[in-house]
Design a protein around this motif. Structure first.
Motif, PDB file in Angstrom:
ATOM      1  N   GLN A 544     -61.760 -55.254  17.610  1.00 47.12           N
ATOM      2  CA  GLN A 544     -61.300 -53.998  18.776  1.00 47.12           C
ATOM      3  C   GLN A 544     -61.997 -53.004  18.758  1.00 47.12           C
ATOM      4  OE1 GLN A 544     -57.687 -52.891  16.628  1.00 47.12           O
ATOM      5  NE2 GLN A 544     -56.406 -54.623  17.275  1.00 47.12           N
ATOM      6  N   LEU A 545     -62.996 -52.671  17.643  1.00 49.65           N
ATOM      7  CA  LEU A 545     -63.942 -51.798  17.632  1.00 49.65           C
ATOM      8  C   LEU A 545     -65.289 -52.008  18.552  1.00 49.65           C
ATOM      9  CD1 LEU A 545     -65.067 -48.959  16.480  1.00 49.65           C
ATOM     10  CD2 LEU A 545     -66.161 -50.348  14.745  1.00 49.65           C
ATOM     11  N   MET A 547     -64.854 -53.950  21.085  1.00 47.69           N
ATOM     12  CA  MET A 547     -64.575 -54.024  22.503  1.00 47.69           C
ATOM     13  C   MET A 547     -64.324 -52.723  23.099  1.00 47.69           C
ATOM     14  SD  MET A 547     -61.683 -57.106  22.199  1.00 47.69           S
ATOM     15  CE  MET A 547     -61.188 -57.020  24.030  1.00 47.69           C
ATOM     16  N   GLU A 548     -63.853 -51.621  22.139  1.00 53.55           N
ATOM     17  CA  GLU A 548     -63.853 -50.278  22.805  1.00 53.55           C
ATOM     18  C   GLU A 548     -64.396 -49.464  21.680  1.00 53.55           C
ATOM     19  OE1 GLU A 548     -59.727 -49.476  23.138  1.00 53.55           O
ATOM     20  OE2 GLU A 548     -59.342 -51.081  24.735  1.00 53.55           O
ATOM     21  N   PRO A 549     -65.782 -49.310  21.455  1.00 49.48           N
ATOM     22  CA  PRO A 549     -66.404 -48.557  20.414  1.00 49.48           C
ATOM     23  C   PRO A 549     -66.150 -46.793  20.626  1.00 49.48           C
ATOM     24  CG  PRO A 549     -67.859 -49.333  22.004  1.00 49.48           C
ATOM     25  CD  PRO A 549     -66.638 -49.839  22.303  1.00 49.48           C
ATOM     26  N   SER A 550     -66.127 -46.387  19.602  1.00 54.92           N
ATOM     27  CA  SER A 550     -65.958 -44.773  19.473  1.00 54.92           C
ATOM     28  C   SER A 550     -66.482 -44.329  18.097  1.00 54.92           C
ATOM     29  CB  SER A 550     -64.622 -44.415  19.808  1.00 54.92           C
ATOM     30  OG  SER A 550     -63.704 -44.373  18.626  1.00 54.92           O
TER      31      SER A 550
END
Length: 671
Positions: A544-545, A547-550
């Motif tokens: 998940q990270l 795919m959508e890093p922040s």
């Protein structure tokens, strides 16, 4: 000879493959071959500024001033000589010249041993030779990985050249590569087919112990049955095929066997036997010796114990137990151990059954969460009983080596046992694989991968060998090639956990999220309890990270993984690897340290179907995903805690990372 002059030289070692057999068949033709080869070699050496400095029998040693001259002469001879099947080894090193012009030194020995490993009609060279010639000349050579030369501890990268064209294809390997196929049986019932397969496997085992003979593993060779048998030689790169049939009539057994040259189809040996079933194991040994004679292999092997006489019921039980062990399923392995316990009580001199019992107990130990201390002692006792009857039982040494892995720190003891196993059975795929595991677990990753590649080469259809080798190729060589090996294994063995795990890892690390999701879902089917494990949840969170890093999610993930490792020790090593990938080096080192200090708790809690082989846990410290870990001086401290630093110092062998770290790794391991 302290005052003898020393110099740098390129050495070419040459001999005629199959010369002894030729001399026995036609002495005059053999002498003519030698005379002609010496004449051609002398001309080639002179043309490229070299000289012959030693001749012995059918062999020659040449000296050149440069690697380019040496290769040019070797290639010229390799391409032009049609009748004699020449083998070449080329190395460059400092040598000592004697008064009579002979050359001495380690470099000369390396060239000779490279030549011994080359196939007929080919040239095998060391990396230093390849690196010191022009790119167009180096491009003619294909990498063949790292190999261990005879009587040398270290492995070296080698490269091979074979001339193109039909003449090269017609040449056969200097050392025969034998595939023993599953013997046919006209019976349809499962029990008789299991018996026939068992007889075939015992013949394969006996033949594989013959020195100088390379034998394909049973998983691969037994995959070819019925109409598929004609494809076996080409698919397995075998030079010779041993096949036959088994018929069983009450307490009698009838075996027909024949050995054929793969390329020509010429039958080199055939025989029919009819014996009491009690003599089945003696018969298998007899067949193995006859095959070895036909292949002109020297039978200078260790003294064997007399083959046991077994009742029909015990023979059936033994063959079935071996089949159960191969499945790897918990219930099957436990059944095999129970059956073998009974066999050794009734036949206490049956060394192979004791070794099989040791293997079964070891597998139960790997898969169980209880009675571990008792299983360790039972496995050790069975292995020692096997060796007491037959000291050349490599399988038993390998079990003892694995049991040393129960106690992190006993590295030298493990190494000595696995090396002893390979001394007595140098071409056993599982022993090569286990040796590779040990090398990776002690940081010698390239050497370890090379041994696992050899295991895969001997038994390419074994799912565990394919899983590890596919991952190794993906990680260190070529991603597409590695994934192709894994996908092919998955088609054959869709339910194998090792294959599934390596496919999941490579898909996730490649960013192929669709494939990773599908594999993760399939893992729930394969591994009971997986969906509830911290390792599974961590994999989902990492994806998940990715795919959508922040930044916030990244920091939170690191904290959560550390908490999960504390709450679920069984997932600690997987989470430590994940933290290393994310760059949280300090927490990763701390978790690794806690997990390896209390490895029994980790093993007891790990998911049953997904537990690794005993003693392999430290390998995770040296894989590509934990490279950042090794860059931290705290890594050397961890290695000291688990005894690796002491092992490296005492054995004077160092891990690959010694050349990677930004600090003095040797010094850090010594303080």
């Amino acid at each position: 000879m302290p005052d003898a002059p020393r110099k740098l030289a390129a050495i070419v070692s040459i001999d005629i493959a199959g010369y002894s057999a030729l001399a026995e068949r036609d002495a005059a033709a053999a002498l003519a071959h030698v005379a002609r080869v010496r004449e051609l070699t002398g001309a080639a050496a002179e043309a490229h500024g070299g000289r012959i400095f030693n001749t012995a029998g059918d062999g020659l040693m040449l000296e050149f001033a440069s690697a380019s001259d040496a290769l040019a002469a070797a290639i010229r001879l390799c391409e032009r000589e049609r009748d004699a099947q020449l083998r070449f080894g080329v190395h460059m090193a400092e040598v000592t010249q004697t008064e009579n012009g002979d050359l001495l030194g380690h470099g000369v020995n390396v060239a000779a041993r490279l030549q011994a490993e080359a196939i007929a009609g080919a040239i095998l060279i060391s990396e230093i030779v390849r690196d010191n010639v022009a790119p167009e000349l180096a491009g003619k050579f294909t990498p063949r990985g790292r190999i261990k030369l005879a009587k040398m501890r270290t492995t070296i990268p080698v490269f091979a050249f074979a001339p193109s064209g039909d003449t090269a294809k017609a040449r056969v390997a200097a050392k025969p590569i034998l595939a023993v196929l599953a013997f046919d049986t006209p019976a349809r019932d499962r029990a008789t087919r299991t018996f026939a397969d068992g007889v075939s496997e015992e013949i394969l085992y006996a033949v594989s112990r013959m020195p100088g003979l390379k034998v394909i593993g049973s998983t691969s060779s037994f995959a070819f049955r019925g109409r598929d048998k004609p494809r076996a030689a080409k698919a397995l790169n075998a030079t010779h095929i041993l096949d036959g049939s088994v018929r069983r009539m009450d307490d009698r057994i009838r075996v027909a066997a024949h050995l054929a040259e793969a390329e020509s189809g010429v039958v080199l040996w055939s025989e029919r036997y009819e014996r009491d079933i009690a003599d089945a194991f003696a018969l298998e040994e007899e067949i193995a010796h006859e095959v070895a004679k036909a292949l002109e292999v020297t039978l200078a092997e260790a003294r064997r114990a007399r083959a046991p006489k077994l009742t029909a019921a015990l023979s059936d039980s033994y063959f079935e137990a071996r089949e159960f062990i191969r499945t790897g399923a918990v219930v099957c392995v436990q059944s095999a151990a129970a059956a073998l316990d009974k066999i050794v009580r009734e036949a206490p001199d049956f060394a192979r059954a004791w070794a099989a019992l040791a293997t079964a107990k070891l597998e139960v130990l790997r898969l169980t969460r209880s009675d571990r201390a008792k299983l360790v002692e039972e496995a050790r006792e069975a292995a020692e009983r096997a060796l007491g009857i037959d000291p050349s039982m490599g399988e038993a040494y390998a079990v003892l080596a694995a049991l040393e892995g129960e106690y992190l720190g006993r590295w030298r003891e493990r190494e000595a046992l696995i090396e002893r196993a390979l001394e007595v059975e140098p071409n056993h795929p599982l022993l090569l694989f286990r040796h590779g595991q040990f090398l990776v677990a002690t940081g010698r990753v390239e050497e370890g991968y090379a041994q696992q590649a050899r295991a895969y080469e001997l038994d390419p259809l074994d799912p565990m060998f394919a899983a590890f080798h596919g991952y190794n190729v993906w990680a260190r060589r070529e991603k597409a090639d590695g994934k192709a090996i894994l996908e092919d294994a998955a088609k054959r063995y869709p339910d194998n956990v090792f294959v599934w795990f390596m496919r999941l890892n490579t898909a996730a690390l490649d960013g192929d999220f669709d494939a990773a999701n599908a594999l993760r879902a399939d893992g729930v089917r394969l591994v009971p309890g997986l969906a509830d494990s911290a390792s599974y949840k961590a994999g989902e969170r990492m994806q998940q990270l990715m795919m959508e890093p922040s930044p916030d999610a990244f920091m939170q993930l690191g904290q959560d993984f550390a908490t999960m490792a504390d709450e679920e020790p069984a997932s600690a090593l997987d989470l430590a690897v994940a933290l290393s990938v994310l760059g949280f080096t300090g927490p990763a080192l701390a978790i690794f340290g806690d997990a390896l200090d209390n490895v029994d708790a980790w093993r007891a809690g790990a998911l049953e179907a997904a537990r690794p082989h005993i003693g392999y846990e430290s390998a995770l410290l040296f894989i590509d995903q934990t490279k950042l870990l090794r860059m931290d001086p705290g890594f050397a401290e961890l290695c000291k805690r688990i005894g690796l630093a002491r092992y490296w110092r005492e054995a004077d062998v160092w891990p690959d990372c010694v050349s990677e770290t930004p600090y003095d790794f040797r010094a850090a391991c010594a303080t």
